[in-house]
Design an enzyme around this catalytic site. Structure first.
Site, mmCIF file in Angstrom:
data_model
loop_
_atom_site.group_PDB
_atom_site.id
_atom_site.type_symbol
_atom_site.label_atom_id
_atom_site.label_comp_id
_atom_site.label_asym_id
_atom_site.label_seq_id
_atom_site.Cartn_x
_atom_site.Cartn_y
_atom_site.Cartn_z
ATOM 1 N N ASP A 1 0.809 -1.212 0.000
ATOM 2 C CA ASP A 1 0.000 0.000 0.000
ATOM 3 C C ASP A 1 0.846 1.268 0.000
ATOM 4 O O ASP A 1 2.072 1.214 0.203
ATOM 5 C CB ASP A 1 -0.982 0.001 1.188
ATOM 6 N N HIS B 1 -7.735 -4.716 9.354
ATOM 7 C CA HIS B 1 -7.442 -4.485 7.935
ATOM 8 C C HIS B 1 -6.115 -5.137 7.571
ATOM 9 O O HIS B 1 -5.227 -5.291 8.408
ATOM 10 C CB HIS B 1 -7.495 -2.994 7.554
ATOM 11 N N GLU C 1 -9.826 -1.794 4.258
ATOM 12 C CA GLU C 1 -10.582 -1.510 5.468
ATOM 13 C C GLU C 1 -11.803 -2.442 5.557
ATOM 14 O O GLU C 1 -12.213 -3.029 4.546
ATOM 15 C CB GLU C 1 -11.052 -0.049 5.433
ATOM 16 N N ASN D 1 -8.358 -2.778 13.366
ATOM 17 C CA ASN D 1 -9.701 -3.147 12.894
ATOM 18 C C ASN D 1 -9.627 -4.357 11.946
ATOM 19 O O ASN D 1 -10.547 -4.603 11.190
ATOM 20 C CB ASN D 1 -10.387 -1.961 12.212
HETATM 21 C C1 GLP Z 1 -1.162 0.174 8.486
HETATM 22 C C2 GLP Z 1 -0.712 -0.382 7.124
HETATM 23 C C3 GLP Z 1 -0.786 -1.864 7.102
HETATM 24 C C4 GLP Z 1 -0.109 -2.364 8.370
HETATM 25 C C5 GLP Z 1 -0.958 -2.046 9.558
HETATM 26 C C6 GLP Z 1 -0.271 -2.281 10.892
HETATM 27 O O1 GLP Z 1 -2.270 0.983 8.379
HETATM 28 N N1 GLP Z 1 -1.434 0.131 6.012
HETATM 29 O O2 GLP Z 1 -0.184 -2.381 5.929
HETATM 30 O O3 GLP Z 1 0.045 -3.747 8.301
HETATM 31 O O4 GLP Z 1 -1.537 -0.767 9.466
HETATM 32 O O5 GLP Z 1 0.612 -1.270 11.237
HETATM 33 P P1 GLP Z 1 1.556 -1.334 12.515
HETATM 34 O O6 GLP Z 1 2.539 -2.410 12.240
HETATM 35 O O7 GLP Z 1 2.215 0.023 12.606
HETATM 36 O O8 GLP Z 1 0.696 -1.667 13.667
#
Ligand code: GLP
Length: 234
Positions: free
Chosen positions: A67, A131, A136, A129
């Site tokens: 992403d 995702h 989402e 959540n």
């Molecule tokens: C973000 C990213 C995801 C990631 C997730 C967890 O929003 N878009 O690809 O896996 O949330 O992030 P973190 O590792 O900082 O908890």
């Protein structure tokens, strides 16, 4: 789907790194789906260490990031381009022309993935959540790479990387759920109690588009490698 619960984050990272390096040894031009976020930082650090110790060669790998925020330039410090360069690409011998990020042209991204015969191993983090990438809740299980509106909750949580929540872009480009599910192998990492609801819902509750990561239970080679803290609801 396989579940591995480790006593801590370090052990989980070690397991994931060993699977990644085995794959690259077997297939030096492997195609990797790459995630960002806080979870992945220790993993990239460990891979960089292996490279510095001449235990791994990234010269032929191809990568597709999951992403990217819409409207940020690759040079913007909060962008996922910048993150990847900082924590991984600039520190290893990867050929940058073999690295890819989703953009407004989702169809082109899908074609590029097809051209390399699909993703061999897709790394995933998980949002609070549930995702995956930026899919989402409510994202179709048949979705492919596209632009998506981020939820208020995600923008608030991700504001840790920005000056304030207001600065977090409202939209992002993300690989779709179908794109992710087409990967030959998937590793999802989750650490800490903040992720425990997302993990519980993904593993125990109904498989539903309201819990994007729940679909991974239908993948024939998906491994959840999670620490004890994030497994407390199981
Ligand atoms: C973000 C990213 C995801 C990631 C997730 C967890 O929003 N878009 O690809 O896996 O949330 O992030 P973190 O590792 O900082 O908890």
């Amino acid at each position: 789907m396989k579940l591995i619960i480790t006593s801590n984050k370090k052990e989980a990272v070690k397991k994931a790194v060993s699977i990644i390096s085995e794959l690259i040894k077997k297939k030096p031009n492997a195609v990797l789906g790459l995630a960002t976020g806080k979870t992945m930082i220790p993993l990239y650090k460990k891979l960089v260490k292996l490279y510095k110790n001449k235990k791994i060669d990234f010269s032929k790998i191809r990568t597709f990031n999951l992403d990217e925020y819409a409207g940020l330039k690759p040079t913007d410090k909060e962008s996922y381009h910048y993150y990847m360069n900082k924590y991984f690409f600039n520190k290893i011998n990867i050929n940058k022309s073999n690295t890819h990020f989703p953009s407004s042209n989702g169809k082109k991204y899908e074609q590029e993935i097809k051209k390399v015969k699909g993703i061999d191993l897709c790394l995933l983090g998980i949002g609070q959540n549930a995702h995956i990438a930026f899919n989402e809740p409510g994202s179709s299980f048949r979705s492919t790479t596209r632009k998506i509106k981020l939820t208020k909750q995600t923008r608030k949580i991700n504001s840790k990387f920005f000056l304030s929540a207001k600065e977090v872009p409202r939209y992002a480009y993300t690989m779709g759920i179908k794109t992710i599910m087409n990967s030959k192998k998937i590793i999802l990492l989750a650490f800490g109690k903040k992720k425990s609801d997302a993990i519980t819902n993904s593993i125990k509750a109904k498989i539903t588009e309201e819990v994007p990561a729940s679909i991974l239970r239908k993948h024939k080679d998906a491994i959840f490698i999670i620490d004890k803290k994030s497994s407390k609801g199981l």
